[in-house]
Scaffold this motif. Structure first.
Motif, PDB file in Angstrom:
ATOM      1  N   ALA A 171      42.718  50.272  39.528  1.00  0.00           N
ATOM      2  CA  ALA A 171      41.498  50.534  38.765  1.00  0.00           C
ATOM      3  C   ALA A 171      40.778  51.783  39.287  1.00  0.00           C
ATOM      4  CB  ALA A 171      40.573  49.322  38.812  1.00  0.00           C
ATOM      5  N   SER A 172      40.703  51.927  40.632  1.00  0.00           N
ATOM      6  CA  SER A 172      40.036  53.093  41.218  1.00  0.00           C
ATOM      7  C   SER A 172      40.825  54.368  40.934  1.00  0.00           C
ATOM      8  CB  SER A 172      39.868  52.906  42.724  1.00  0.00           C
ATOM      9  OG  SER A 172      39.030  51.810  43.007  1.00  0.00           O
ATOM     10  N   ALA A 173      42.152  54.268  41.042  1.00  0.00           N
ATOM     11  CA  ALA A 173      42.994  55.432  40.765  1.00  0.00           C
ATOM     12  C   ALA A 173      42.900  55.821  39.293  1.00  0.00           C
ATOM     13  CB  ALA A 173      44.441  55.143  41.148  1.00  0.00           C
ATOM     14  N   ARG A 174      42.815  54.846  38.414  1.00  0.00           N
ATOM     15  CA  ARG A 174      42.692  55.138  36.986  1.00  0.00           C
ATOM     16  C   ARG A 174      41.357  55.828  36.694  1.00  0.00           C
ATOM     17  NH1 ARG A 174      40.779  53.000  32.185  1.00  0.00           N
ATOM     18  NH2 ARG A 174      42.196  53.261  30.393  1.00  0.00           N
ATOM     19  N   HIS A 175      40.295  55.365  37.340  1.00  0.00           N
ATOM     20  CA  HIS A 175      38.985  55.988  37.163  1.00  0.00           C
ATOM     21  C   HIS A 175      39.022  57.448  37.624  1.00  0.00           C
ATOM     22  CE1 HIS A 175      34.609  56.299  36.959  1.00  0.00           C
ATOM     23  NE2 HIS A 175      34.645  56.857  38.155  1.00  0.00           N
ATOM     24  N   LEU A 176      39.676  57.702  38.774  1.00  0.00           N
ATOM     25  CA  LEU A 176      39.798  59.066  39.286  1.00  0.00           C
ATOM     26  C   LEU A 176      40.647  59.924  38.354  1.00  0.00           C
ATOM     27  CD1 LEU A 176      39.377  61.238  41.428  1.00  0.00           C
ATOM     28  CD2 LEU A 176      41.233  60.204  42.767  1.00  0.00           C
TER      29      LEU A 176
END
Length: 325
Positions: A127-132
């Motif tokens: 989820a964090s990587a997708r947001h980035l």
């Protein structure tokens, strides 16, 4: 210079049909300090891209790295295992490739490819990587990034694919970035945004940049130093301002004179006479001598050494700084 990216005495060859080795890059050397942008220029086929690929050990299968050393700080990259090199690629040194269609995986969504690059080097949740990844796609000028995230490479334009490649290269804030024609196929507005993004990362992260390009305007505006390459050899290198104001090598001078300028009216652009020979038909002596207006007999016999002149300006020419009469 201990934290720099350094290339020393690089020689790259390809086997010819007869089995002989043909040298595509010969005795190339460059230094890219942190927070510095170095432009690498020259006509197509002079070995610029091969030099960049050699840093990441991504040369074509037929290519042979005959000699030369590449250092990242004090680390000799040629001595690393393939597993160790995978850790270097992306996190320490990233590359924006010239052909995005062949660099992106055609069966994966582009957003997932950016996420994969991020998670390969950073301990982030999906989820964090997708947001980035979405933030990066937006920053490189891709409209409706959430929609484009789900697209496959063939569903994007050439310019959009190029921007995805740039987002992937910048995703891990590498120490050094090799940018091979990073603004190809981009309109001037997006080009300016991409260059501004790279410049801000360079300043904030102290990222060193090797900018491979044909666009001398970008080199003039975005680099601190410039190196000029001809037929696999470095022929001139120095501070960008010095090289543009007073080029010492006839080839560098000819390149600059072939660029259109505002206010020059209808004056005909100066073309460089002749053509670049193939590496298999490399002339003896100075490789530029068949096209050079300053050629003298010694140019046919000997290769001029790369000498250091004022202000650290380097040039490989027996008649450096002279003008043709």
């Amino acid at each position: 210079m201990k934290e720099s990216l350094r290339i020393e005495g690089l020689r790259i060859s390809f086997p010819s049909p007869s089995g002989e080795l043909v040298r595509a890059v010969e005795d190339a050397g460059l230094t890219v300090p942190p927070a510095t942008a170095l432009g690498l220029v020259g006509e197509s086929g002079c070995g610029k891209t091969l030099t960049g690929l050699a840093v990441l050990r991504l040369l074509p299968p037929a290519a042979r790295l005959e000699r030369g050393r590449i250092f990242l700080g004090e680390t000799d990259l040629s001595e690393l295992t393939e597993a160790e090199m995978r850790a270097v690629r992306g996190e320490q040194v990233a590359m924006i490739f010239q052909e995005p269609m062949t660099s992106l995986n055609p069966v994966y969504r582009v957003g997932d490819q950016v996420v994969e690059a991020i998670r390969a080097h950073r301990r982030l949740s999906f989820a964090s990587a997708r947001h980035l990844a979405l933030d990066l796609l937006d920053r490189v000028g891709i409209r409706r990034p959430r929609e484009r995230y789900q697209a496959y490479p063939h569903q994007l334009s050439g310019g959009q694919r190029q921007r995805v490649m740039i987002a992937t290269a910048l995703s891990c804030s590498p120490r050094f970035l090799i940018a091979d024609e990073p603004t190809t196929a981009l309109d001037v507005t997006v080009q300016a945004r991409i260059l501004e993004l790279i410049a801000s990362l360079r300043e904030r992260e102290r990222m060193g940049i090797l900018l491979i390009t044909h666009d001398l305007g970008i080199v003039a505006g975005e680099t601190d130093r410039v190196a000029v390459m001809y037929l696999g050899r470095m022929v001139e290198e120095g501070a960008t301002r010095d090289v543009f104001a007073r080029p010492l090598h006839p080839y560098a001078r000819a390149l600059l004179r072939s660029v259109p300028r505002l206010g020059q009216g209808r004056r005909r652009l100066e073309a460089i006479r002749g053509n670049v020979p193939t590496p298999a038909l490399r002339p003896s002596g100075c490789p530029f001598h068949p096209r050079c207006p300053l050629m003298i007999p010694v140019c046919r016999r000997e290769i001029p050494p790369l000498k250091v002149y004022e202000s650290g300006h380097r040039c490989a020419c027996f008649r450096a700084g002279e003008e043709a009469t």
